[in-house]
Design an enzyme around this catalytic site. Structure first.
Site, PDB file in Angstrom:
ATOM      1  CB  SER A 159     -80.736  -7.452 -36.241  1.00 11.11           C
ATOM      2  OG  SER A 159     -80.050  -7.384 -35.029  1.00 11.11           O
ATOM      3  NE  ARG A 229     -70.385 -14.607 -35.064  1.00  8.31           N
ATOM      4  CZ  ARG A 229     -71.382 -14.112 -35.792  1.00  8.31           C
ATOM      5  NH1 ARG A 229     -71.876 -12.923 -35.501  1.00  8.31           N
ATOM      6  NH2 ARG A 229     -71.903 -14.789 -36.780  1.00  8.31           N
ATOM      7  CG  ASP A 325     -85.404 -11.630 -31.352  1.00 11.16           C
ATOM      8  OD1 ASP A 325     -84.473 -11.578 -30.529  1.00 11.16           O
ATOM      9  OD2 ASP A 325     -85.476 -10.892 -32.348  1.00 11.16           O
ATOM     10  CG  HIS A 358     -81.875 -11.489 -33.100  1.00 10.20           C
ATOM     11  ND1 HIS A 358     -82.855 -10.534 -33.237  1.00 10.20           N
ATOM     12  CD2 HIS A 358     -80.769 -10.966 -33.680  1.00 10.20           C
ATOM     13  CE1 HIS A 358     -82.355  -9.470 -33.870  1.00 10.20           C
ATOM     14  NE2 HIS A 358     -81.098  -9.718 -34.142  1.00 10.20           N
TER      15      HIS A 358
END
Lengths: 398, 398
Positions: A159, A229, A325, A358
């Site tokens: 990432s 979040r 992902d 992901h």
């Protein structure tokens, strides 16, 4: 290592190391500001060999940190790549010397908006300069200098960590023998910028954010950060993963409750993700690090042609993506592969079949781990690193 | 139509109609509560024919309303399906009589949490009962009763509108001659529940929400609602659409600004979506309507087998999905098609190639519009509706 750059007691107990860098020579940031001295919190595993050729720099993701394989000092949970680090594991500590540092702008011991600005004696807050992936990598290079390492055997990360890997090869090609950008991209997409902006707006909409001065004013924008979040966490998973894990299962009930409490398990899970995150992460850090990711665009920095970013690099690449992902989908990795092919770089590309989205790079994915092991084996052979068990002149970690 | 159910002056100027329903016979909601009398705001276009066989009920989506083809009274923008409504258009007002009502729980004139609870003289707020898609449809059926229509020629809608279409056929199969659920699903997925929960949490995290009592306390949770809208808006588009529309283009600048203002055009666009939404939508309505969508699960209501929901229905179906819609992706529509096939229903299914994402059903998509026109033509022929221009005994709209 300059005389003033010496290890000091870790800022974050119990296991982290920490070093002051840039006192004599401040860090010149992409925004034009200069920063220094700064503290860099880091962790190492394994032993650096005599010719310093076995160092692997692990770059962490947006909300990661340098506790790769140690319990997290706040949550107590195992490090984020614990399963990959150890004797005989993917990152074999009998063979490699692993380094991971908390990124510039972070909130786990490296200088960032949560830390005290020495010039004012108060937390930086929004007076902290806006940083880039390039700035993070520049600081990492200073740490690698401090550790006395000229060339890293490998730079690896998923990432945002993968962005740092690409930036490393771009900026310091001769210092990176091999590189593994995982589930990453050479630029942040419009959709990803959009999701980040939602998170930032959620934080800045929280009155307890206090225009970034919450530390000084004794508040914490926990509600906004939790919402940020939650939104981000959805993007780390896949629809099939959410469906398999939760589906439409209800939370301890046979029947919907006709209300706004967490009725579905997936709601309860998300709320938990939000509420626990605020205990371990700083809201302003979240703003700064997401911004650094948004700004990342290696092609734009190289005349609009991504291949230019890697021209002349002799680094060996292993690019990894995951089928499910959708945050950093395979085409983003493939664009990097194409650019590397265009400059005849040594590159292998593996798309791992996974339904974990992901987050797959953080999870138990045997094919992924086998890919890493295989690539590292091959690169180590080319680098002439002896196999574990062969006679090695070791050195204690700094 | 009971004597007490008579048209009254519209609650929302300038064009809406409004009717009081359920004074004598309250609406029995799925949660067990009874509601009545309630106001229902609606709009009609075209003329009901003599045998009342040409009525099309249009069901709006989460943040839609009954201003299908009129300027929106708050924003002044054209109605959400303006391009599809009119003489010779997809919904040919020379041929069909169109009805659309603001859903139960809405905020554009139909009874919802923003309206005054007659029993207390104060806004309902969170004392409004939690509603379902079934409740919305039940209220629509009362409106159709009031209009004196036994069978609708067609029930059509996109997204949450499509859920209402499916619910209509399930609950009132004999009253629906044809049905067009667009970009929809027979149940809300775990990922979609998750995104809704983020939006709700954003609203409820806003201190101005005041536990839902903001109308009474003179505040408005605009920041939270804007964040909710921003997060949702990303899900309405596709990555390719965002890339084409904005890419990484900067907002009036040649160079990034190294700050947290809207630097990228996509950020500015999202902020605009958030800030304009709060002018036309009520935060509590957003909570209630998203919850109704979350609860929707036709299979669960029918012993776990979706086909059971449609057993015996003679309705003609046209199911439409869009290739780039990741909020209600094609497999969700295909599951409905399979269920209809299992009960030998008359169903055609079209997946429209589009890069516009979920919002494609609101946008200029010629193949989609041609599909609607073709299906309606065929259904009208079967229903024996004369073509426009043939002699029709018309009737003024109520």
């Amino acid at each position: 290592m300059s005389p003033s750059e010496s290890p000091v007691a870790p800022a974050i107990p119990p296991t982290g190391l920490s070093v002051e860098l840039g006192r004599d020579r401040p860090i010149r940031l992409d925004c034009g500001a200069e920063l220094g001295p700064i503290m860099v919190a880091y962790q190492t595993y394994g032993r650096l060999n005599a010719d310093k050729s076995n160092a692997i720099l692990i770059c962490h993701a947006l909300t990661g940190d340098h506790y790769v394989a140690d319990p997290h000092p706040i949550t107590g949970k195992p490090g984020w790549w614990s399963e990959l680090v150890g004797p005989g594991r993917v990152f074999d500590t009998d063979r490699y010397f692993l380094i991971c540092s908390n990124v510039l702008g972070g909130c786990m011991g490296t200088t960032g908006p949560m830390e005290i600005n020495p010039a004012t004696g108060q937390p930086w807050g929004l007076s902290f300069p806006v940083i880039t992936i390039g700035d993070m990598v520049q600081v990492q290079a200073r740490l690698v200098d401090f550790l006395g390492i000229d060339q890293l055997f490998c730079v690896v990360g998923g990432s945002m960590g993968g962005m740092q890997v690409l930036e490393w090869v771009h900026t310091y090609p001769e210092r990176v023998f091999s590189a593994i950008p995982i589930a990453s991209a050479a630029r942040h997409s419009a959709q990803n910028i959009a999701f980040h902006e939602v998170g930032r707006q959620a934080i800045m909409a929280d009155p307890d954010w206090r225009d970034g001065n919450y530390l000084l004013e004794g508040t914490r924008p926990h509600r906004g950060l939790a919402v940020a979040r939650m939104a981000a966490h959805i993007t780390y998973l896949s629809e099939p993963a959410l469906h398999q894990k939760f589906g439409r299962n209800l939370q301890n009930r046979d029947k919907v409750a006709y209300g706004f409490d967490a009725d579905f398990q997936v709601e309860s899970y998300l709320r938990h993700q939000g509420s626990t995150f605020v205990d371990r992460f700083d809201a302003n850090s979240y703003l700064y690090i997401t911004r650094a990711m948004d700004y990342f665009d290696l092609a734009a920095e190289n005349g609009g042609t991504l291949a230019n970013a890697f021209r002349g690099a002799r680094t060996r690449f292993c690019i990894v993506s995951f089928t499910s992902d959708w945050l950093f989908p395979t085409p983003e990795s493939r664009a990097v592969v194409h650019a590397l092919n265009a400059v005849a770089a040594n590159v292998s590309f593996v798309e791992i079949k996974s339904d974990k989205g992901h987050d797959a790079f953080l999870l138990d994915e045997p094919e992924f781990h086998a890919t890493l092991t295989g690539f590292l084996e091959g690169a180590a052979a080319h680098r002439g690193l002896p196999r574990p068990g062969a006679a090695v002149v070791g050195r204690s970690q700094p």
